[in-house]
Write a protein that holds these residues in place. Structure first.
Motif, PDB file in Angstrom:
ATOM      1  N   VAL A   1       0.808  -1.104   0.060  1.00 59.95           N
ATOM      2  CA  VAL A   1      -0.139   0.111   0.055  1.00 59.95           C
ATOM      3  C   VAL A   1       0.941   1.238   0.097  1.00 59.95           C
ATOM      4  CG1 VAL A   1      -0.271   0.062   2.636  1.00 59.95           C
ATOM      5  CG2 VAL A   1      -1.843   1.184   1.246  1.00 59.95           C
ATOM      6  N   ARG A   2       0.360   2.256  -0.723  1.00 61.87           N
ATOM      7  CA  ARG A   2       1.062   3.465  -0.961  1.00 61.87           C
ATOM      8  C   ARG A   2       0.051   4.710  -0.452  1.00 61.87           C
ATOM      9  NH1 ARG A   2       4.049   5.612  -6.267  1.00 61.87           N
ATOM     10  NH2 ARG A   2       1.852   6.310  -7.051  1.00 61.87           N
ATOM     11  N   THR A   3      -0.941   4.684  -0.874  1.00 61.45           N
ATOM     12  CA  THR A   3      -2.152   5.611  -0.536  1.00 61.45           C
ATOM     13  C   THR A   3      -3.428   5.000  -0.319  1.00 61.45           C
ATOM     14  OG1 THR A   3      -1.081   6.977  -2.497  1.00 61.45           O
ATOM     15  CG2 THR A   3      -3.239   7.630  -1.633  1.00 61.45           C
ATOM     16  N   VAL A   4      -4.070   5.876   0.850  1.00 59.24           N
ATOM     17  CA  VAL A   4      -5.587   5.303   1.097  1.00 59.24           C
ATOM     18  C   VAL A   4      -6.355   6.484   0.869  1.00 59.24           C
ATOM     19  CG1 VAL A   4      -6.976   4.761   3.007  1.00 59.24           C
ATOM     20  CG2 VAL A   4      -4.842   3.765   2.932  1.00 59.24           C
ATOM     21  N   VAL A   5      -7.517   6.248   0.087  1.00 60.01           N
ATOM     22  CA  VAL A   5      -8.471   7.405   0.081  1.00 60.01           C
ATOM     23  C   VAL A   5      -9.534   7.165   0.923  1.00 60.01           C
ATOM     24  CG1 VAL A   5     -10.288   8.235  -1.583  1.00 60.01           C
ATOM     25  CG2 VAL A   5      -7.975   7.546  -2.357  1.00 60.01           C
ATOM     26  N   VAL A   6      -9.937   7.971   2.047  1.00 60.35           N
ATOM     27  CA  VAL A   6     -10.814   7.876   2.924  1.00 60.35           C
ATOM     28  C   VAL A   6     -12.163   8.586   2.512  1.00 60.35           C
ATOM     29  CG1 VAL A   6     -11.361   8.442   5.471  1.00 60.35           C
ATOM     30  CG2 VAL A   6      -9.203   7.879   4.867  1.00 60.35           C
ATOM     31  N   PHE A   7     -13.154   7.766   2.561  1.00 60.71           N
ATOM     32  CA  PHE A   7     -14.616   8.294   1.961  1.00 60.71           C
ATOM     33  C   PHE A   7     -15.490   7.510   2.751  1.00 60.71           C
ATOM     34  CE2 PHE A   7     -17.735   7.775  -1.903  1.00 60.71           C
ATOM     35  CZ  PHE A   7     -18.273   9.041  -1.755  1.00 60.71           C
ATOM     36  N   ILE A   8     -15.675   8.017   3.955  1.00 61.95           N
ATOM     37  CA  ILE A   8     -16.682   7.329   5.088  1.00 61.95           C
ATOM     38  C   ILE A   8     -17.024   8.488   5.958  1.00 61.95           C
ATOM     39  CG2 ILE A   8     -14.714   6.963   6.428  1.00 61.95           C
ATOM     40  CD1 ILE A   8     -16.261   4.103   7.045  1.00 61.95           C
ATOM     41  N   GLY A   9     -18.094   8.252   6.388  1.00 61.82           N
ATOM     42  CA  GLY A   9     -18.766   9.214   7.275  1.00 61.82           C
ATOM     43  C   GLY A   9     -20.337   9.601   6.971  1.00 61.82           C
ATOM     44  N   ILE A  10     -20.802   9.309   5.710  1.00 60.16           N
ATOM     45  CA  ILE A  10     -21.813   9.790   5.726  1.00 60.16           C
ATOM     46  C   ILE A  10     -23.115   9.011   6.428  1.00 60.16           C
ATOM     47  CG2 ILE A  10     -22.487   8.244   3.617  1.00 60.16           C
ATOM     48  CD1 ILE A  10     -23.495  11.886   3.524  1.00 60.16           C
ATOM     49  N   ASN A  11     -22.906   7.781   6.671  1.00 58.10           N
ATOM     50  CA  ASN A  11     -23.799   7.076   7.337  1.00 58.10           C
ATOM     51  C   ASN A  11     -23.831   7.473   8.851  1.00 58.10           C
ATOM     52  OD1 ASN A  11     -24.683   5.117   5.629  1.00 58.10           O
ATOM     53  ND2 ASN A  11     -23.020   3.931   5.610  1.00 58.10           N
ATOM     54  N   ASP A  12     -22.483   8.047   9.401  1.00 62.13           N
ATOM     55  CA  ASP A  12     -22.382   8.662  10.800  1.00 62.13           C
ATOM     56  C   ASP A  12     -23.404   9.771  10.812  1.00 62.13           C
ATOM     57  OD1 ASP A  12     -19.767   7.477  12.153  1.00 62.13           O
ATOM     58  OD2 ASP A  12     -19.711   7.243  10.139  1.00 62.13           O
ATOM     59  N   ILE A  13     -23.452  10.562   9.836  1.00 59.35           N
ATOM     60  CA  ILE A  13     -24.618  11.726   9.724  1.00 59.35           C
ATOM     61  C   ILE A  13     -26.017  11.299   9.489  1.00 59.35           C
ATOM     62  CG2 ILE A  13     -25.072  13.791   8.535  1.00 59.35           C
ATOM     63  CD1 ILE A  13     -21.843  14.181   7.762  1.00 59.35           C
ATOM     64  N   SER A  14     -26.130  10.366   8.443  1.00 63.36           N
ATOM     65  CA  SER A  14     -27.409  10.259   7.977  1.00 63.36           C
ATOM     66  C   SER A  14     -28.257   9.140   8.845  1.00 63.36           C
ATOM     67  CB  SER A  14     -27.552   9.575   6.489  1.00 63.36           C
ATOM     68  OG  SER A  14     -26.917   8.439   6.514  1.00 63.36           O
ATOM     69  N   ARG A  15     -27.336   8.447   9.511  1.00 59.77           N
ATOM     70  CA  ARG A  15     -28.057   7.338  10.384  1.00 59.77           C
ATOM     71  C   ARG A  15     -27.420   7.109  11.857  1.00 59.77           C
ATOM     72  NH1 ARG A  15     -29.070   2.769   6.030  1.00 59.77           N
ATOM     73  NH2 ARG A  15     -27.153   3.604   5.096  1.00 59.77           N
ATOM     74  N   GLY A  16     -26.369   7.738  12.063  1.00 57.65           N
ATOM     75  CA  GLY A  16     -25.826   7.555  13.218  1.00 57.65           C
ATOM     76  C   GLY A  16     -26.267   8.468  14.338  1.00 57.65           C
ATOM     77  N   SER A  17     -24.973   8.975  15.463  1.00 53.64           N
ATOM     78  CA  SER A  17     -25.251   9.544  16.522  1.00 53.64           C
ATOM     79  C   SER A  17     -24.509  10.952  16.610  1.00 53.64           C
ATOM     80  CB  SER A  17     -25.138   8.669  17.963  1.00 53.64           C
ATOM     81  OG  SER A  17     -23.606   8.352  17.843  1.00 53.64           O
ATOM     82  N   VAL A  18     -24.061  11.203  15.396  1.00 49.52           N
ATOM     83  CA  VAL A  18     -23.136  12.416  15.458  1.00 49.52           C
ATOM     84  C   VAL A  18     -24.136  13.736  15.162  1.00 49.52           C
ATOM     85  CG1 VAL A  18     -21.970  13.714  13.575  1.00 49.52           C
ATOM     86  CG2 VAL A  18     -21.284  11.226  13.921  1.00 49.52           C
TER      87      VAL A  18
END
Length: 429
Positions: free
Chosen positions: A305-322
């Motif tokens: 691995v050289r690079t990670v693309v982080v594309f996560i968080g919409i479920n925390d907003i739309s259905r989580g406790s954020v």
């Protein structure tokens, strides 16, 4: 919805490999938060049998080559029962090589799992294998291996030529019933299940009379490639996992990215590994472990691995406790710190619109906008991938462009997933 898996049990066989030594690997990155108990029984530290180091004069000829991930699936505990049968899975590799290795995981299991026989071939069609390509897979020189709970095992090298884009067929005979299955719930790919017995050697599809859309135990395929070849990991939720595509279509945004990278020079070529779990959240367990707890295993410990693309968080907003943007920002900063400690580049992808989705509210939209502003302007990541700008409706920025909307106003059409892949600046990788 999960599909039940037909199962049979057979008479117990001797666990010929029970004494196989399993040296500990790096400890699992982070334990689940206190809320993890709602998801599953706490797991032991995940360890694995590492790929065997190259030795001898012949191997010195390949010192400029290394192991690179060619395919991956992020795993959790899936609602399935298998046993007394052969499981045949098809996976498409995004980079080619001269030899391959596979990894079988029991990370989420509660009991040892024995894999009686394993073979790897090239797909002809469906469950059929191209004649002459179905090779035996060994583990420490043995055809059978037993994997303890919380652990995973890499195979020995499988000799052959494995071109980029090949559809590999991995056939696994599981002699005993397994109830706590480590796997991937929404594969968007057909898995073939046999009638009772070991049918790993069969090139035909005759014995495979049942199907599923889950992957079981298999979580990685790696190939030996030039030392300049590295991997990029897409870390996310259903938007990365591929929700909205047809079964066996291979139209995740990561598949489209792989198509783009196939056209660059060999010196700049990258493998693309998908570490998405539909329904996954960054901060707390929901479908699968939280993103924070699985980031090290599913992203940072991938071969090459050289690079990670982080594309996560919409479920925390739309259905989580954020309830505030700062909660997600704090989570992203933990991922960034972990990536930097491993000398891995980490890119931040802005969160795409979900206006019109059942759980959308103005308050949640405000959090999304604040998170995206931080991703764009904080310089916390090594680079920014503005997925929001790429797929939003310019006349209604809280919504997906109609051409990119799969219909539920959250997930994307084929055109939308392709747009994501082409919005990423390859120079950032």
């Amino acid at each position: 919805m999960p599909r039940p898996v037909l199962r049979w049990t057979t008479a117990a066989i001797a666990l010929a490999t029970a004494a196989l030594a399993v040296p500990p690997a790096e400890a699992q990155a982070a334990r689940e938060s206190a809320s993890a108990a709602r998801y599953a029984t706490p797991l032991p530290a995940a360890t694995e049998i590492a790929p065997h180091a190259a030795r001898g004069a012949a191997d010195r000829k390949t010192e400029r080559r290394h192991l690179v991930g060619a395919w991956s699936a992020a795993t959790s505990r899936v609602p399935a029962v298998v046993g007394g049968q052969t499981i045949r899975m098809v996976v498409r590799i995004s980079i080619g090589g001269t030899e391959a290795r596979i990894r079988l995981s029991n990370v989420f299991g509660t009991r040892p799992v024995t894999f009686g026989r394993v073979r790897l071939g090239i797909q002809r069609a469906g469950a059929r294998i191209k004649p002459g390509t179905n090779r035996s897979v060994t583990f420490g020189g043995r055809k059978s291996v037993t994997v303890a709970p919380g652990r995973a095992v890499w195979s020995d090298p499988i000799r052959g030529r494995f071109p980029r884009g090949s559809d590999l067929v991995i056939s696994i005979y599981v002699p005993h019933t397994v109830r706590d299955v480590t796997g991937h719930e929404r594969a968007y790919a057909t898995t073939y299940l046999s009638r009772p017995g070991d049918h790993t050697r069969a090139e035909s599809a005759t014995a495979f009379t049942y199907t599923s859309v889950q992957w079981y135990f298999l979580d990685r395929v790696a190939v030996t490639a030039p030392a300049t070849t590295r991997a990029v990991v897409a870390f996310g939720d259903s938007l990365t996992d591929g929700t909205g595509q047809e079964i066996d279509a291979n139209r995740r945004w990561t598949d489209y990215l792989s198509h783009r990278l196939a056209r660059v020079s060999a010196r700049r070529r990258l493998s693309v590994l998908n570490a998405g779990i539909a329904g996954n959240r960054l901060l707390e367990p929901n479908v699968g472990p939280s993103g924070l707890s699985r980031f090290r295993r599913d992203a940072l410990l991938q071969p090459g691995v050289r690079t990670v693309v982080v594309f996560i968080g919409i479920n925390d907003i739309s259905r989580g406790s954020v309830t505030s943007a700062q909660q997600l920002i704090d989570g992203y900063q933990r991922l960034i710190k972990a990536a930097r400690a491993k000398r891995v580049r980490v890119l931040g992808a802005t969160l795409t619109p979900f206006g019109g989705y059942a759980t959308w509210t103005p308050e949640r939209e405000e959090i999304r906008q604040q998170v995206n502003e931080w991703i764009r302007t904080s310089r916390a990541f090594d680079g920014v991938v503005d997925f929001d700008r790429a797929v939003r409706d310019p006349d209604a920025p809280d919504r997906l462009h109609p051409a990119y909307d799969a219909g539920d106003h959250l997930h994307m059409s084929d055109a939308g997933r392709k747009r994501l892949a082409y919005a990423l600046n390859l120079r950032l990788l």
